[in-house]
Write a protein that holds these residues in place. Structure first.
Motif, PDB file in Angstrom:
ATOM      1  N   ALA A 167      30.598  33.157  53.957  1.00 39.25           N
ATOM      2  CA  ALA A 167      29.879  34.336  53.631  1.00 39.25           C
ATOM      3  C   ALA A 167      31.114  35.109  53.423  1.00 39.25           C
ATOM      4  N   ILE A 168      32.228  35.025  53.931  1.00 39.67           N
ATOM      5  CA  ILE A 168      33.570  35.811  53.794  1.00 39.67           C
ATOM      6  C   ILE A 168      34.189  35.206  52.172  1.00 39.67           C
ATOM      7  N   TRP A 169      34.163  33.963  52.193  1.00 43.24           N
ATOM      8  CA  TRP A 169      34.667  33.121  50.870  1.00 43.24           C
ATOM      9  C   TRP A 169      33.665  33.641  49.761  1.00 43.24           C
ATOM     10  N   LYS A 170      32.394  33.705  49.877  1.00 45.76           N
ATOM     11  CA  LYS A 170      31.548  34.220  48.621  1.00 45.76           C
ATOM     12  C   LYS A 170      31.968  35.795  48.300  1.00 45.76           C
ATOM     13  N   ALA A 171      32.172  36.533  49.145  1.00 49.47           N
ATOM     14  CA  ALA A 171      32.721  37.917  48.994  1.00 49.47           C
ATOM     15  C   ALA A 171      34.154  37.922  48.246  1.00 49.47           C
ATOM     16  N   ILE A 172      35.009  37.288  48.688  1.00 50.70           N
ATOM     17  CA  ILE A 172      36.183  37.078  48.117  1.00 50.70           C
ATOM     18  C   ILE A 172      36.118  36.400  46.440  1.00 50.70           C
ATOM     19  N   ARG A 173      35.288  35.487  46.528  1.00 53.01           N
ATOM     20  CA  ARG A 173      35.041  34.850  45.173  1.00 53.01           C
ATOM     21  C   ARG A 173      34.302  35.981  44.113  1.00 53.01           C
ATOM     22  N   GLN A 174      33.547  36.920  44.538  1.00 53.95           N
ATOM     23  CA  GLN A 174      33.007  37.937  44.051  1.00 53.95           C
ATOM     24  C   GLN A 174      33.815  38.931  43.408  1.00 53.95           C
ATOM     25  N   LEU A 175      35.034  39.276  44.462  1.00 54.25           N
ATOM     26  CA  LEU A 175      36.015  40.106  44.224  1.00 54.25           C
ATOM     27  C   LEU A 175      36.873  39.504  43.079  1.00 54.25           C
ATOM     28  N   GLU A 176      37.291  38.260  43.383  1.00 53.11           N
ATOM     29  CA  GLU A 176      37.861  37.594  42.130  1.00 53.11           C
ATOM     30  C   GLU A 176      37.253  37.589  40.791  1.00 53.11           C
ATOM     31  N   GLU A 177      36.080  37.431  40.832  1.00 53.91           N
ATOM     32  CA  GLU A 177      35.198  37.505  39.399  1.00 53.91           C
ATOM     33  C   GLU A 177      35.287  38.687  38.731  1.00 53.91           C
ATOM     34  N   GLU A 178      35.299  39.898  39.813  1.00 54.64           N
ATOM     35  CA  GLU A 178      35.686  41.291  39.262  1.00 54.64           C
ATOM     36  C   GLU A 178      36.981  41.539  38.490  1.00 54.64           C
ATOM     37  N   GLY A 179      38.071  40.674  39.072  1.00 57.46           N
ATOM     38  CA  GLY A 179      39.212  40.787  38.301  1.00 57.46           C
ATOM     39  C   GLY A 179      40.294  40.974  39.321  1.00 57.46           C
ATOM     40  N   TYR A 180      40.095  41.129  40.779  1.00 62.41           N
ATOM     41  CA  TYR A 180      41.001  41.035  41.741  1.00 62.41           C
ATOM     42  C   TYR A 180      41.843  39.761  41.792  1.00 62.41           C
ATOM     43  N   GLN A 181      42.974  39.896  42.111  1.00 58.43           N
ATOM     44  CA  GLN A 181      43.949  38.781  42.273  1.00 58.43           C
ATOM     45  C   GLN A 181      44.093  38.506  43.894  1.00 58.43           C
ATOM     46  N   ILE A 182      43.388  37.454  44.390  1.00 60.83           N
ATOM     47  CA  ILE A 182      43.393  37.406  45.924  1.00 60.83           C
ATOM     48  C   ILE A 182      43.913  35.859  46.180  1.00 60.83           C
ATOM     49  N   GLU A 183      45.180  35.850  46.841  1.00 60.60           N
ATOM     50  CA  GLU A 183      45.748  34.483  47.261  1.00 60.60           C
ATOM     51  C   GLU A 183      45.018  33.976  48.568  1.00 60.60           C
ATOM     52  N   ALA A 184      44.696  32.668  48.465  1.00 54.80           N
ATOM     53  CA  ALA A 184      44.048  31.920  49.391  1.00 54.80           C
ATOM     54  C   ALA A 184      44.879  30.874  50.107  1.00 54.80           C
ATOM     55  N   VAL A 185      45.413  31.013  51.371  1.00 59.30           N
ATOM     56  CA  VAL A 185      46.534  30.148  51.673  1.00 59.30           C
ATOM     57  C   VAL A 185      45.917  29.422  53.042  1.00 59.30           C
ATOM     58  N   ARG A 186      45.920  27.980  52.921  1.00 61.93           N
ATOM     59  CA  ARG A 186      45.354  27.492  54.260  1.00 61.93           C
ATOM     60  C   ARG A 186      46.198  27.744  55.517  1.00 61.93           C
ATOM     61  N   ASN A 187      45.556  27.784  56.501  1.00 60.91           N
ATOM     62  CA  ASN A 187      45.954  28.184  57.911  1.00 60.91           C
ATOM     63  C   ASN A 187      46.740  29.677  57.980  1.00 60.91           C
ATOM     64  N   LYS A 188      46.691  30.453  56.729  1.00 65.86           N
ATOM     65  CA  LYS A 188      47.166  31.740  56.890  1.00 65.86           C
ATOM     66  C   LYS A 188      45.896  32.715  56.459  1.00 65.86           C
ATOM     67  N   GLY A 189      45.362  32.776  55.550  1.00 65.10           N
ATOM     68  CA  GLY A 189      44.195  33.388  55.081  1.00 65.10           C
ATOM     69  C   GLY A 189      44.201  34.145  53.764  1.00 65.10           C
ATOM     70  N   TYR A 190      43.744  35.419  53.560  1.00 65.12           N
ATOM     71  CA  TYR A 190      43.822  35.976  52.339  1.00 65.12           C
ATOM     72  C   TYR A 190      44.922  36.851  52.260  1.00 65.12           C
ATOM     73  N   HIS A 191      45.288  37.328  50.948  1.00 67.11           N
ATOM     74  CA  HIS A 191      46.159  37.999  50.484  1.00 67.11           C
ATOM     75  C   HIS A 191      46.021  38.706  49.303  1.00 67.11           C
ATOM     76  N   PHE A 192      45.969  40.269  49.248  1.00 65.68           N
ATOM     77  CA  PHE A 192      45.707  40.881  48.313  1.00 65.68           C
ATOM     78  C   PHE A 192      46.908  40.944  46.989  1.00 65.68           C
TER      79      PHE A 192
END
Ligand code: BTN
Length: 318
Positions: A31-56
């Protein structure tokens, strides 16, 4: 949840782990991953790093309900209705107010098909560039005092622009925002009232933000933040900054019952102060020197040494 995730990511210096976000919202990693994907589709750049998480990382000039809500800090604009296109945000806000929308509700549109200006003029409202918004207020004041809210709005726009872009604009009495003598923003305030009280006030604000050029016939009179600063402005941030300033100035106005607490700051930003002005009056135009506003928001104009007229409404040419 999407808005909340965006807010958390923006506020966080480092990475926010997927697990932390799952715990906070009580949902699965998917569910979190889906929300992040939606944000990316809206134009936000979000970095996803294994073992660290998400970074705006950032965003460009995104105008969506999620983006506006994630920038809003106070009560004004917390309830926001966003449209890609609408006839006029003032018309929509009036309808919402009739249906009972609360004070502080904001209507924003990317584009207006029938934008309205003062004195029955049209307000040109192309998509993707500018701000068109209308705020609903329900002040417990007499209808005669409502016109002062328009000066409060001008102060809020002044502050919002200054805070977001650093540009020092000016207020042309009563409520145009100008830069280098050209208009950047117009405000159209409408109200529904009875003799004893106000049902609601709608404050419509139109700002030329990222317009690269204007039609020749208006280019002598109109400008945009992009043209003045050379920089593109993120509209959602500006909407939120104006709402924040509006709330503070409005509280001051309501607590005093007039503009007495705001006279000095208004006069400081008013471009007409100390200048000769021409008052376009129904009963005949006249000139004088603008001294500033009084606690009712009237423009004090010295027409002859010692003779000061109080201008309640009307057009002023500098
Ligand atoms: C003016 O003539 O200076 C006032 C212009 C106000 C335009 C704004 S844009 C948002 C809101 N909706 C409208 O139809 N008009 C106001």
């Amino acid at each position: 949840m999407k808005t909340e995730i965006l807010k958390l990511l923006k506020e966080s210096d480092g990475y926010l782990s997927g697990q932390e976000l799952c715990g906070r919202f009580g949902v699965s990693r998917t569910a979190i991953w889906k929300a992040i994907r939606q944000l990316e589709e809206e134009g936000y750049q979000i970095e996803a790093v294994r073992n660290k998480g998400y970074h705006f990382i950032g965003s460009c000039d995104i105008m969506t309900k999620t983006e506006i809500k994630s920038c809003i800090k106070g009560k004004f604009g917390r309830d926001v209705e966003y449209h890609e296109v609408i006839d006029s945000t003032n018309i929509r806000a009036r309808r919402l107010a009739e249906e009972g929308a609360s004070s502080g509700t904001l209507v924003v549109s990317d584009c207006q098909s029938a934008g309205r200006g003062r004195r029955g003029r049209a307000w040109v409202s192309p998509s993707g560039k500018n701000i068109f918004m209308s705020l609903i207020l329900r002040p417990d004041i007499l209808p005669a005092s409502a016109s002062m809210i328009t000066l409060v709005a001008a102060l809020a726009v002044y502050d919002g622009i200054k805070n977001v872009t650093g540009l020092d604009t000016g207020i042309k009495w009563p409520n145009d925002i100008v830069a280098n003598g050209k208009k950047l923003c117009g405000i159209l305030t409408e109200m529904s009232a009875e003799l004893e009280g106000i049902h609601y006030v709608v404050v419509g604000i139109g700002i030329n933000v990222n317009m690269e050029e204007f039609a020749e016939e208006v280019s002598q009179m109109a400008t945009s933040l992009l043209l003045e600063t050379g920089e593109k402005v993120r509209r959602s941030r500006l909407v939120a900054a104006i709402m924040e300033a509006f709330e503070q100035y409005y509280e001051e106005f309501i607590s005093q019952g007039d503009l007495s607490g705001l006279i000095s700051v208004y006069n400081k930003h008013m471009v007409n102060t100390g200048k000769e002005v021409r008052i376009l009056d129904r009963s005949g135009d006249y000139t004088g020197v603008a001294l500033g506003i009084n606690e009712k928001g009237e423009l004090l104009v010295e027409v002859q040494p010692g003779e000061v007229k109080h201008v309640i409404s009307g057009e002023v040419s500098v």
